[in-house]
Motif scaffolding. Structure first.
Motif, mmCIF file in Angstrom:
data_model
loop_
_atom_site.group_PDB
_atom_site.id
_atom_site.type_symbol
_atom_site.label_atom_id
_atom_site.label_comp_id
_atom_site.label_asym_id
_atom_site.label_seq_id
_atom_site.Cartn_x
_atom_site.Cartn_y
_atom_site.Cartn_z
ATOM 1 N N ILE A 91 0.779 -1.088 -0.051
ATOM 2 C CA ILE A 91 0.045 0.017 -0.028
ATOM 3 C C ILE A 91 0.752 1.374 -0.103
ATOM 4 C CG2 ILE A 91 -2.079 -1.251 1.104
ATOM 5 C CD1 ILE A 91 -1.020 -0.094 3.687
ATOM 6 N N GLY A 92 2.020 1.083 -0.051
ATOM 7 C CA GLY A 92 3.211 2.132 -0.252
ATOM 8 C C GLY A 92 3.492 3.090 0.928
ATOM 9 N N LEU A 93 3.395 2.463 2.306
ATOM 10 C CA LEU A 93 3.615 3.207 3.416
ATOM 11 C C LEU A 93 4.986 3.022 3.846
ATOM 12 C CD1 LEU A 93 0.367 2.649 5.293
ATOM 13 C CD2 LEU A 93 0.713 4.678 3.995
ATOM 14 N N ALA A 94 5.831 2.321 3.067
ATOM 15 C CA ALA A 94 7.216 1.913 3.649
ATOM 16 C C ALA A 94 8.114 3.188 3.913
ATOM 17 C CB ALA A 94 8.098 1.305 2.648
ATOM 18 N N PRO A 95 7.987 4.336 3.259
ATOM 19 C CA PRO A 95 8.833 5.619 3.516
ATOM 20 C C PRO A 95 8.674 6.120 4.832
ATOM 21 C CG PRO A 95 8.060 5.601 1.485
ATOM 22 C CD PRO A 95 7.316 4.661 1.983
ATOM 23 N N ILE A 96 7.194 5.744 5.592
ATOM 24 C CA ILE A 96 6.952 6.120 6.829
ATOM 25 C C ILE A 96 7.894 5.794 8.069
ATOM 26 C CG2 ILE A 96 5.191 6.135 8.775
ATOM 27 C CD1 ILE A 96 2.940 5.993 6.478
ATOM 28 N N ALA A 97 8.261 4.536 7.810
ATOM 29 C CA ALA A 97 9.471 4.149 8.794
ATOM 30 C C ALA A 97 10.534 5.253 8.823
ATOM 31 C CB ALA A 97 9.912 2.792 8.331
ATOM 32 N N LEU A 98 10.891 5.937 8.012
ATOM 33 C CA LEU A 98 12.021 6.638 8.047
ATOM 34 C C LEU A 98 11.602 8.004 8.793
ATOM 35 C CD1 LEU A 98 13.210 6.507 3.991
ATOM 36 C CD2 LEU A 98 14.060 5.183 6.091
ATOM 37 N N ALA A 99 10.315 8.217 9.112
ATOM 38 C CA ALA A 99 10.138 9.501 10.043
ATOM 39 C C ALA A 99 10.558 9.150 11.454
ATOM 40 C CB ALA A 99 8.437 9.566 9.759
ATOM 41 N N ILE A 100 10.848 7.786 11.943
ATOM 42 C CA ILE A 100 11.399 7.697 13.114
ATOM 43 C C ILE A 100 12.355 8.505 13.701
ATOM 44 C CG2 ILE A 100 11.799 5.890 14.965
ATOM 45 C CD1 ILE A 100 10.495 4.064 13.205
ATOM 46 N N SER A 121 11.331 -3.581 10.079
ATOM 47 C CA SER A 121 10.945 -2.693 8.922
ATOM 48 C C SER A 121 12.007 -1.326 9.008
ATOM 49 C CB SER A 121 9.527 -2.220 8.910
ATOM 50 O OG SER A 121 8.557 -3.322 8.677
ATOM 51 N N ALA A 122 12.023 -0.722 9.889
ATOM 52 C CA ALA A 122 12.902 0.382 10.329
ATOM 53 C C ALA A 122 14.189 0.260 9.867
ATOM 54 C CB ALA A 122 12.530 0.953 11.655
ATOM 55 N N ALA A 143 10.928 11.987 22.753
ATOM 56 C CA ALA A 143 11.152 12.756 21.297
ATOM 57 C C ALA A 143 9.793 13.367 20.868
ATOM 58 C CB ALA A 143 11.663 11.380 20.232
ATOM 59 N N LEU A 144 8.939 12.856 21.177
ATOM 60 C CA LEU A 144 7.496 13.784 20.685
ATOM 61 C C LEU A 144 7.315 14.940 21.662
ATOM 62 C CD1 LEU A 144 4.951 13.725 18.960
ATOM 63 C CD2 LEU A 144 3.876 12.288 20.371
ATOM 64 N N ILE A 145 7.580 14.570 22.892
ATOM 65 C CA ILE A 145 7.542 15.933 23.685
ATOM 66 C C ILE A 145 8.434 17.043 23.303
ATOM 67 C CG2 ILE A 145 7.832 16.655 26.051
ATOM 68 C CD1 ILE A 145 6.695 13.974 26.956
ATOM 69 N N ARG A 146 9.569 16.554 23.084
ATOM 70 C CA ARG A 146 10.725 17.568 22.812
ATOM 71 C C ARG A 146 10.378 18.082 21.331
ATOM 72 N NH1 ARG A 146 14.994 17.825 19.148
ATOM 73 N NH2 ARG A 146 16.857 18.972 19.715
ATOM 74 N N LEU A 147 10.047 17.502 20.272
ATOM 75 C CA LEU A 147 9.280 18.052 18.975
ATOM 76 C C LEU A 147 8.342 19.139 19.245
ATOM 77 C CD1 LEU A 147 9.242 18.250 16.275
ATOM 78 C CD2 LEU A 147 7.730 16.204 16.077
ATOM 79 N N LEU A 148 7.016 18.651 20.257
ATOM 80 C CA LEU A 148 6.212 19.583 20.493
ATOM 81 C C LEU A 148 6.618 20.796 21.327
ATOM 82 C CD1 LEU A 148 3.484 17.018 21.759
ATOM 83 C CD2 LEU A 148 3.597 18.523 19.599
ATOM 84 N N LEU A 149 7.547 20.486 22.273
ATOM 85 C CA LEU A 149 8.117 21.922 22.824
ATOM 86 C C LEU A 149 9.057 22.744 21.835
ATOM 87 C CD1 LEU A 149 9.393 20.352 26.167
ATOM 88 C CD2 LEU A 149 7.527 21.803 25.950
ATOM 89 N N LYS A 150 9.808 22.254 20.919
ATOM 90 C CA LYS A 150 10.569 22.861 20.052
ATOM 91 C C LYS A 150 9.332 23.639 19.001
ATOM 92 C CE LYS A 150 14.328 22.461 16.673
ATOM 93 N NZ LYS A 150 15.358 21.534 16.290
ATOM 94 N N LEU A 151 8.402 23.063 18.660
ATOM 95 C CA LEU A 151 7.404 23.645 17.578
ATOM 96 C C LEU A 151 6.490 24.662 18.252
ATOM 97 C CD1 LEU A 151 6.328 20.550 15.637
ATOM 98 C CD2 LEU A 151 7.825 22.065 15.098
#
Length: 516
Positions: A113-122, A257-258, A399-407
């Motif tokens: 279904i073409g979702l493989a590149p999502i793994a690179l978003a980790i 996968s990752a 990592a998510l909390i750090r991203l939210l704080l940064k954004l």
């Protein structure tokens, strides 16, 4: 009507034979790298040793034939050993192979279904932290086998049990394990490229095996528990713990996968040939994992070490990866008596070395440069101290909390330049940050000329109203306010390069829309 057949001169037999020769030589080198690693990874996983060979054969032939990364070599990977060991201890080997099948089917679906590149978003900090933690866990478990003693448990338990293993060590096993580690270190530092082209893992295992035979060491050795055909076993569905079973499939799918896709991207950097197709590669990995699980083999991923050996040895096409699987098949069918001579302590020494290498100093330096060392460290300590799955969840959350704080961070800088007040506002301006903005703006004396430089990632209506309201109030008491959308904060400009121009165009449009 005539047929346009290619001229014989256009077939370029010389190039074709040269490619075949290069692939043949590279496949032999990769085979020699894969053989001891496959056995060692099976040992660390608590799986039958033949399961590592089965996975390497399937990974080489199936992924080599169908994969989207021609230069990548697949097989059992060190990054999954801790996961598999836990599943084997809790659910048994048969159920673990069923989980491998489930993960393989999931990978095929994701790839199709073409979702493989999502793994690179980790986040790289989480991935590198996970690999470093797995390396530490491998090292502190296999060091017991180096001493000729069995590991006592997992994680911290193995760490605290090391002194006891030292007190009860087997001198002969310890000598072989330590000798293997030292030889691997020395081999990696050799200046002769000709010698370094010979896989250090193979040299260390062969030399240690020869020494053990020559001096008649009484140490545990590889036990294949039958031939390749006899080692094939069908997967078993669990009779209980279905939640753990399903969670295990999800974890295997995500991690395998990752690792495969990140390895494919890394392998692309090593050669100038065709680039990888991530969806096609993940689909091939899924097919291979399904087959490996059905045959009683370990899970499969793309492996950077083998891929690097493949490219460095001159591989030109996917034929090299396929042939390395063929050589493994031939070797285990016709020469199994050679494999059973290998001391387990030597394989454990190889794994200790690999585990230490997974704690990559260059990755740590890079993460420190981008201020991501905290996420990396928390992930490592959580996985080693608690559990792999829990540690990964904690790593992702941090990592998510750090991203939210940064954004959501707002930076306000105010300077007085020749009686003109320069206000630089960068980051994200929302209702949450309005009090902070107002506090800073209220420090500007009345009746002055103020220039506001906006470089915002996001501006909501409350932020706009706060700025507009302050501007109107300030101008009523004799001040003058000019709003500029160009970046004058040099640090912000260097950090985000061309991004502020795009952001400013967006913010300028939003500002104009609010002004209607």
């Amino acid at each position: 009507m005539s047929l346009n057949l290619p001229d014989k001169k256009g077939l370029n037999i010389s190039d074709f034979s040269s490619t075949i020769k290069n692939d043949l030589c590279a496949s032999l080198v990769t085979f020699l790298v894969a053989l001891p690693l496959s056995l060692g990874i099976a040992l660390a996983s608590g799986a039958p040793l033949m399961a590592g060979i089965i996975a390497a054969i399937v990974g080489g032939i199936v992924v080599g034939t169908l994969g989207g990364a021609p230069m990548q070599v697949s097989g059992p990977a060190a990054g999954l050993t801790v996961i598999i060991f836990g599943f084997v201890q809790e659910l048994g080997w048969g159920v673990t192979t069923a989980m491998t099948v489930g993960a393989g089917i999931s990978q095929v679906i994701i790839g199709k279904i073409g979702l493989a590149p999502i793994a690179l978003a980790i986040s790289p900090s989480v991935i590198h932290g996970m690999m470093a933690a797995i390396g530490i866990l491998i090292a502190i478990s296999q060091i017991h086998i180096v001493f000729g003693v069995q590991p006592v448990g997992k994680g911290i338990e193995n760490l605290f049990a090391i002194p006891n293993s030292v007190m009860n060590l087997n001198p002969e096993a310890t000598f072989l394990g330590v000798f293997t580690i030292i030889l691997l270190i020395v081999w990696s530092k050799l200046k002769s490229q000709r010698l370094r082209n010979i896989p250090g893992s193979l040299v260390a295992i062969v030399v240690a095996t020869v020494i053990s035979i020559a001096f008649g060491f009484d140490v545990p050795r590889v036990d294949l528990a039958g031939s390749l055909i006899e080692s094939i076993s069908l997967p078993v569905l669990p009779s209980a713990n279905f939640g753990t079973f399903v969670a295990g499939i999800v974890v295997l799918t995500l991690v395998a996968s990752a690792e495969s896709l990140l390895s494919a991207v890394a392998t692309d950097k090593l050669h100038s040939g065709p680039r990888c197709c991530l969806d096609k590669e993940l689909t091939a990995q899924g097919i291979a994992n399904t087959i490996s699980g059905l045959l009683g083999g370990l899970p499969i991923t793309g492996v950077v070490v083998r891929s690097k050996a493949n490219v460095s040895s001159g591989a030109k096409t996917r034929l090299s990866a396929i042939l390395h699987g063929v050589w493994l098949l031939i070797f285990v069918v016709f020469l199994p008596d050679v494999i059973i001579l290998v001391p387990l302590a030597s394989l454990a020494g190889l794994l200790v070395y690999i585990g230490i290498k997974l704690v990559n100093v260059n990755h740590i330096k890079e993460l420190k440069r981008y201020n991501e060392l905290a996420v990396y460290s928390i992930t490592v300590f959580a996985i080693v101290g608690i559990d792999l799955l829990v540690g990964l969840i904690i790593g992702f959350a941090v990592a998510l909390i750090r991203l939210l704080l940064k954004l959501t961070r707002l930076n306000v800088n105010i300077e007085n330049q020749n009686d003109q007040w320069q206000v630089s506002i960068t980051g994200t301006l929302t209702c949450i940050e309005v009090p902070k903005l107002t506090d800073h703006l209220n420090t500007i004396p009345p009746g002055k000329e103020v220039k506001i430089n906006l470089a915002l990632r996001y501006l909501d209506h409350s932020g706009y109203e706060a700025l507009k309201s302050w501007q109107e109030s300030y101008e009523k008491i004799g001040g003058r306010v000019v709003t500029d959308y160009l970046v004058e904060n040099k640090e912000e400009e260097q950090a985000s390069q061309s991004a502020p121009l795009v952001d400013n165009c967006i913010i300028k449009g939003v500002w104009a829309q609010y002004n209607k």
